[in-house]
Scaffold this motif. Structure first.
Motif, mmCIF file in Angstrom:
data_model
loop_
_atom_site.group_PDB
_atom_site.id
_atom_site.type_symbol
_atom_site.label_atom_id
_atom_site.label_comp_id
_atom_site.label_asym_id
_atom_site.label_seq_id
_atom_site.Cartn_x
_atom_site.Cartn_y
_atom_site.Cartn_z
ATOM 1 N N TYR A 38 78.891 -2.775 23.427
ATOM 2 C CA TYR A 38 77.591 -2.695 24.081
ATOM 3 C C TYR A 38 77.723 -2.579 25.599
ATOM 4 C CZ TYR A 38 76.196 -4.794 19.620
ATOM 5 O OH TYR A 38 76.019 -5.060 18.292
ATOM 6 N N THR A 39 76.741 -1.940 26.214
ATOM 7 C CA THR A 39 76.628 -1.931 27.673
ATOM 8 C C THR A 39 75.866 -3.185 28.086
ATOM 9 O OG1 THR A 39 74.507 -0.786 27.698
ATOM 10 C CG2 THR A 39 76.504 0.599 27.686
ATOM 11 N N ARG A 40 75.800 -3.452 29.383
ATOM 12 C CA ARG A 40 75.083 -4.644 29.855
ATOM 13 C C ARG A 40 73.592 -4.541 29.558
ATOM 14 N NH1 ARG A 40 73.035 -4.164 35.270
ATOM 15 N NH2 ARG A 40 73.513 -2.118 36.121
ATOM 16 N N ILE A 57 73.618 -14.317 35.311
ATOM 17 C CA ILE A 57 74.582 -15.095 34.519
ATOM 18 C C ILE A 57 75.976 -14.502 34.663
ATOM 19 C CG2 ILE A 57 75.279 -15.701 32.158
ATOM 20 C CD1 ILE A 57 72.252 -15.938 31.494
ATOM 21 N N TRP A 58 76.101 -13.165 34.521
ATOM 22 C CA TRP A 58 77.428 -12.527 34.637
ATOM 23 C C TRP A 58 78.020 -12.772 36.025
ATOM 24 C CZ3 TRP A 58 77.349 -12.768 29.973
ATOM 25 C CH2 TRP A 58 76.722 -11.939 29.073
ATOM 26 N N ARG A 59 77.180 -12.639 37.070
ATOM 27 C CA ARG A 59 77.674 -12.899 38.434
ATOM 28 C C ARG A 59 78.135 -14.341 38.576
ATOM 29 N NH1 ARG A 59 73.595 -9.767 40.306
ATOM 30 N NH2 ARG A 59 72.290 -11.570 40.769
ATOM 31 N N ALA A 60 77.362 -15.283 38.042
ATOM 32 C CA ALA A 60 77.726 -16.701 38.121
ATOM 33 C C ALA A 60 79.030 -16.977 37.382
ATOM 34 C CB ALA A 60 76.601 -17.564 37.558
ATOM 35 N N LEU A 61 79.271 -16.245 36.300
ATOM 36 C CA LEU A 61 80.522 -16.387 35.567
ATOM 37 C C LEU A 61 81.700 -15.755 36.313
ATOM 38 C CD1 LEU A 61 79.223 -15.694 31.953
ATOM 39 C CD2 LEU A 61 80.261 -17.831 32.761
ATOM 40 N N GLY A 62 81.398 -14.923 37.311
ATOM 41 C CA GLY A 62 82.453 -14.308 38.109
ATOM 42 C C GLY A 62 82.788 -12.883 37.706
ATOM 43 N N PHE A 63 81.960 -12.264 36.886
ATOM 44 C CA PHE A 63 82.219 -10.896 36.456
ATOM 45 C C PHE A 63 81.629 -9.900 37.445
ATOM 46 C CE2 PHE A 63 81.831 -13.007 32.141
ATOM 47 C CZ PHE A 63 83.184 -13.218 32.041
ATOM 48 N N ALA A 64 82.302 -8.787 37.581
ATOM 49 C CA ALA A 64 81.815 -7.713 38.439
ATOM 50 C C ALA A 64 80.578 -7.080 37.817
ATOM 51 C CB ALA A 64 82.901 -6.649 38.609
ATOM 52 N N THR A 65 79.721 -6.526 38.653
ATOM 53 C CA THR A 65 78.571 -5.778 38.149
ATOM 54 C C THR A 65 79.082 -4.440 37.641
ATOM 55 O OG1 THR A 65 77.103 -6.849 39.720
ATOM 56 C CG2 THR A 65 76.328 -4.789 38.738
ATOM 57 N N SER A 162 86.263 -7.966 31.325
ATOM 58 C CA SER A 162 86.141 -8.769 30.114
ATOM 59 C C SER A 162 84.723 -9.251 29.940
ATOM 60 C CB SER A 162 87.105 -9.951 30.180
ATOM 61 O OG SER A 162 86.744 -10.784 31.258
ATOM 62 N N SER A 163 84.440 -9.641 28.736
ATOM 63 C CA SER A 163 83.123 -10.189 28.458
ATOM 64 C C SER A 163 83.209 -11.702 28.515
ATOM 65 C CB SER A 163 82.654 -9.714 27.094
ATOM 66 O OG SER A 163 83.572 -10.115 26.099
#
Length: 170
Positions: A38-40, A57-65, A162-163
């Motif tokens: 899936y895409t975001r 949430i993704w940013r808070a987890l440390g994932f790139a946009t 990564s997810s």
């Protein structure tokens, strides 16, 4: 022939698999599970969570946009977001708490990943002392061969976004 770390074959059945060191693909399967599909935007839509909240949430987890068309999320990501939505709808959590918990999880996971990387690099170093390097490092071999072996085994996966981890992440 042996079984993988889960005791399962390639398709999750009980077939035998070759013994020895696991491949990068097998290690990824053990840690990540199913391949991304899936895409975001799709994962937010399937979980019925506002896109803006999932991005926070993704940013808070440390994932790139990620770009809108990048496939990087799994069914586990949908399930986690559905749980978050359910807890928010019940009044158990609010946006602020979800983001704070996500940030705590992201920072803890980053520290754990760094620690694991250091362990793996240490395990891959040549334990024999070298003539050109004696000192605080204990006389271990150069990092270059270890890094090359790591790139050969998992190079493309190291670069892939990564997810979030499966399970109740938030």
């Amino acid at each position: 022939m042996g079984r993988d770390l889960l005791g399962l074959g390639e398709d999750g059945d009980e077939t035998e698999v070759p013994a020895g060191r696991p491949t990068a693909e097998r290690i990824e399967r053990l840690f990540v599970g199913a391949s991304p599909r899936y895409t975001r935007i799709q994962v937010a839509s399937l979980a019925r969570v506002p896109q803006e909240l999932t991005e926070r949430i993704w940013r808070a987890l440390g994932f790139a946009t990620l770009p809108d068309d990048t496939v990087a999320f799994t069914d586990a990501d949908v399930a986690v977001l559905e749980r978050v939505r359910t807890m928010m709808e019940s009044g158990l959590l609010d946006d602020r708490t979800v983001i704070r918990m996500s940030r705590a999880l992201g920072q803890t996971t980053a520290r754990l990943a760094q620690w694991q990387a250091e362990i793996m690099i240490g395990a891959m170093l040549d334990p024999r002392p070298t003539a050109h390097r004696r000192g605080p490092g204990g006389g271990h071999g150069d990092l270059a061969p270890a890094a090359a072996r790591l790139r050969e085994g998992a190079g493309p996966r190291l670069a892939r976004p990564s997810s979030p981890p499966p399970g109740p992440a938030c």
